[in-house]
Design an enzyme around this catalytic site. Structure first.
Site, PDB file in Angstrom:
ATOM      1  N   GLU A   1      -1.375  -9.120   4.597  1.00  0.00           N
ATOM      2  CA  GLU A   1      -0.622  -9.532   5.799  1.00  0.00           C
ATOM      3  C   GLU A   1      -0.680 -11.045   5.990  1.00  0.00           C
ATOM      4  O   GLU A   1      -0.743 -11.538   7.109  1.00  0.00           O
ATOM      5  CB  GLU A   1      -1.147  -8.829   7.058  1.00  0.00           C
ATOM      6  CG  GLU A   1      -1.129  -7.318   7.012  1.00  0.00           C
ATOM      7  CD  GLU A   1       0.216  -6.733   6.639  1.00  0.00           C
ATOM      8  OE1 GLU A   1       1.222  -7.368   6.945  1.00  0.00           O
ATOM      9  OE2 GLU A   1       0.230  -5.669   6.004  1.00  0.00           O
TER      10      GLU A   1
ATOM     11  N   GLY B   1       0.825  -1.211   0.000  1.00  0.00           N
ATOM     12  CA  GLY B   1       0.000   0.000   0.000  1.00  0.00           C
ATOM     13  C   GLY B   1       0.854   1.252   0.000  1.00  0.00           C
ATOM     14  O   GLY B   1       1.933   1.285   0.609  1.00  0.00           O
TER      15      GLY B   1
END
Lengths: 194, 460
Positions: B422, B179
């Protein structure tokens, strides 16, 4: 009667005991499967791969038990208001019972939960839905989510749902013109040609 | 107020504010949360924001950047330092829109704080806090995801120049997905295979400058950009990054635990898992996010089900509230129970994380494997459950649930990426299972297991 002490009172300790049993059993079986494959000549990685569905089920069951445990712990020490605690206790029971009914095979396969207990749990699940019904709106109000965060015509605090949906519709960009450009560009030529 | 909803509120057996206090840790916290939310909601700079769903990708990126910059300044002006208070304030003005500097504050800075030496912290933290440096965390590659040992990016130590040469040797080694990498960040923590003295010393973290600080242009050897439109997260410039033999000084490897000496000698850390500390934190937070998002979905579904009336239950009777149908209760009440359950589990996990990291700071690493094993599984469990149940809440609202006016889509596309970022959930569950197998083996050999895994001592 199965080995579990669950009965229609839905004591949370008894329900958690079943979750813990399920987790330990699935971990034991997955470990046994991995060990068996290694003994039969597979490498550790090959064995893990061939037991991976069982391994995921075991980890999932462990997490499920953990989440139920933290819910119970909160109930036992973190809710001082008696009426709120009582309502939350019902919600915790629903969480526990729904989890068992939704994964019945894993709780029953070794007879820990009997078919008679399973039938009772199915029925009590429906009872719990009815018990929670009067408090449903209060439970979600308790999240204290402002309308600006929710940004939902359906979930507004004031419940003026239909007015909000219609207002949203009126603001559609397609409504900026009565006749859309696509009519002139594509639709009318097509209709004229036909 | 709609009369059906007003009647629902009167018939409840408890006062919801009492539960609100439980959820947010007391009346004072609730009062403060509401105050900060009202500040954000009534702020004229944000109040007239355009309808999110009518904006293009580029407009969403720009709009969120505008809000992020504004709120970053406001947070400083208001003197907010408590993470929960900051979150409440931000959420009220840009719910499910994702801060442009989210990874800068949640991954970049904490990674340096936890894995950097004092000298390294001095070098980068003040500049990061003043936003001279805006960073992100690049681990995932185009061809490699959760399996970190498979990462191909290399960092080769050159003892002559005392530099690392960071390189993307293949197309599949291109960093992909992080990101804020594409257009926002000018610095990055790059996870790469450390090569020194002819040895591969495993994955380590390196600070790599990406863009010039004066004009934001990409530095020589750096190819960086946005990866394109996605299912959601449209305001975030998830990016790609190719590094062509980019040289960084020796001090740019975070060396609090693992070290490379000037001559290239590698010193191993006490525990390999220390390298992944930042991800463990995010995984702990994901359970909170899942709970909150599912709670919002339940709020929409349940309030609407109380207002919506459909079909007579008895002939020629009035149309019944949808919430009175058992099938509707069966769809949404388990989701409600799950949102509460995950809420408490999430709070617990963050508390455990804070406690364990405090111990790690003191050098005690005993509980790290337990935190790592449990946070992986719980991240997967909670994001799966919340995504599935949120979709059920949406469908329980019939056709109107499909409209963007319902609010579901914005919540859903913000929540469901948690199933893959993640650490992809299936891999996370297997990671958790491996930890449980190790505990099980210890239990079988007679060890008394601590805390959460003590149940494995239980005989079947």
């Amino acid at each position: 009667r199965g080995s579990s002490s669950i009965d229609s009172r839905l004591d949370l300790t008894a329900l958690f005991d079943a979750y813990e049993h399920r987790a330990v059993r699935l971990i034991t079986e997955a470990a046994g499967r991995v060990q068996g494959l290694v003994t039969s000549g597979k490498t550790g990685q090959q064995a893990s791969n061939q037991a991976s569905v069982q391994l995921v089920a075991a980890a999932n069951a462990f997490c499920h038990a953990f989440v139920l445990k933290t819910f119970m712990d909160k109930l036992s020490v973190g809710v001082s208001d008696a009426a709120a605690r009582s309502a939350l206790n019902t919600l915790c029971q629903l969480y526990a019972v729904y989890g068992i009914v939704d994964n019945l095979g894993e709780f029953m396969i070794d007879g820990y939960v009997s078919s008679k207990q399973a039938t009772m749990l199915n029925q009590r699940l429906l009872d719990l839905l009815a018990e929670i019904r009067p408090n449903a709106v209060a439970f979600v109000d308790a999240f204290d989510t402002p309308d600006n965060v929710l940004k939902s015509a359906l979930g507004r605090f004031d419940g003026n749902v239909y007015e909000a949906i219609f207002e949203y519709a009126k603001n559609s960009k397609l409504n900026e013109k009565d006749v859309a450009d696509a009519y002139h560009k594509h639709m009318k030529p097509f209709m004229d040609e036909m | 107020v709609n009369p059906d909803l007003a009647r629902e509120r009167k018939r409840a057996t408890f006062d919801p504010i009492q539960l609100t206090y439980v959820l947010y840790n007391g009346p004072e916290r609730v009062r403060r949360k509401r105050y900060l939310q009202s500040l954000a909601i009534n702020d004229p700079v944000i109040a007239n924001s355009p309808d999110w769903h009518t904006l293009s990708r580029e407009q969403k990126y720009e709009e969120v950047m505008r809000k992020t910059v504004y709120y970053t300044n406001r947070v400083q002006e208001l003197g907010l330092t408590d993470p929960e208070e900051i979150f409440s304030y931000w959420e009220a003005g840009m719910a499910h829109e994702n801060s442009a500097f989210g990874l800068h504050s949640s991954m970049f800075i904490p990674t340096i704080e936890k894995m950097g030496t004092e000298e390294q912290k001095q070098a980068w933290i003040p500049r990061s806090l003043s936003y001279e440096i805006i960073g992100t965390y690049a681990q995932t590659e185009l061809g490699h995801g959760t399996f970190v040992r498979g990462l191909e990016t290399t960092a080769t130590y050159d003892p002559k120049s005392k530099e690392f040469v960071i390189n993307s040797p293949t197309l599949t080694s291109t960093k992909f997905w992080p990101g804020a990498l594409g257009k926002t960040s000018n610095y990055c923590i790059v996870m790469a295979q450390l090569l020194t003295q002819g040895q591969n010393c495993g994955i380590q973290a390196f600070i790599v400058p990406l863009r010039r600080l004066d004009n934001h242009q990409a530095l020589p050897g750096v190819t960086v950009g946005d990866i394109g439109t996605k299912f959601g997260y449209e305001s975030i410039d998830n990016g790609f990054l190719k590094l062509n033999h980019v040289r960084v000084p020796r001090m740019n490897m975070l060396m609090r635990y693992a070290k490379v000496l000037e001559d290239g000698t590698f010193i191993k850390p006490d525990n390999d898992k220390l390298v992944y500390g930042s991800m463990v934190f995010i995984r702990s937070v994901i359970t909170n996010d899942a709970a909150r998002s599912l709670g919002q979905a339940c709020t929409i579904a349940i309030r609407y089900s109380a207002v919506r009336r459909q079909t007579e239950v008895s002939p020629k009777g009035e149309e019944a509230q949808v919430l009175d149908y058992q099938t509707q209760q069966h769809r949404v009440f388990p989701a409600l129970a799950t949102s509460y359950a995950l809420w408490f589990a999430g709070r617990y996990m963050v508390d455990v994380y804070l406690r364990v990291t405090e111990q790690i700071e003191k050098g005690a690493l005993e509980e790290l494997p337990q935190l790592h094993g449990l946070s992986s599984g719980l991240k997967a469990f909670s994001s799966w459950a919340a995504s599935r149940m949120l979709e059920e809440c949406r469908m329980s609202c019939g056709g109107h649930g499909y409209s963007n006016a319902s609010g579901f889509s914005k919540i859903y596309v913000d929540l469901t990426p948690a199933c893959t970022y993640e650490g992809e959930n299936m891999v996370m569950m297997l990671q958790s299972a491996r930890f449980l197998l190790k505990c099980f083996a210890q239990a079988k050999s007679g060890a008394k297991l601590p805390g959460l895994v003590s149940c494995l001592n239980r005989p079947l």
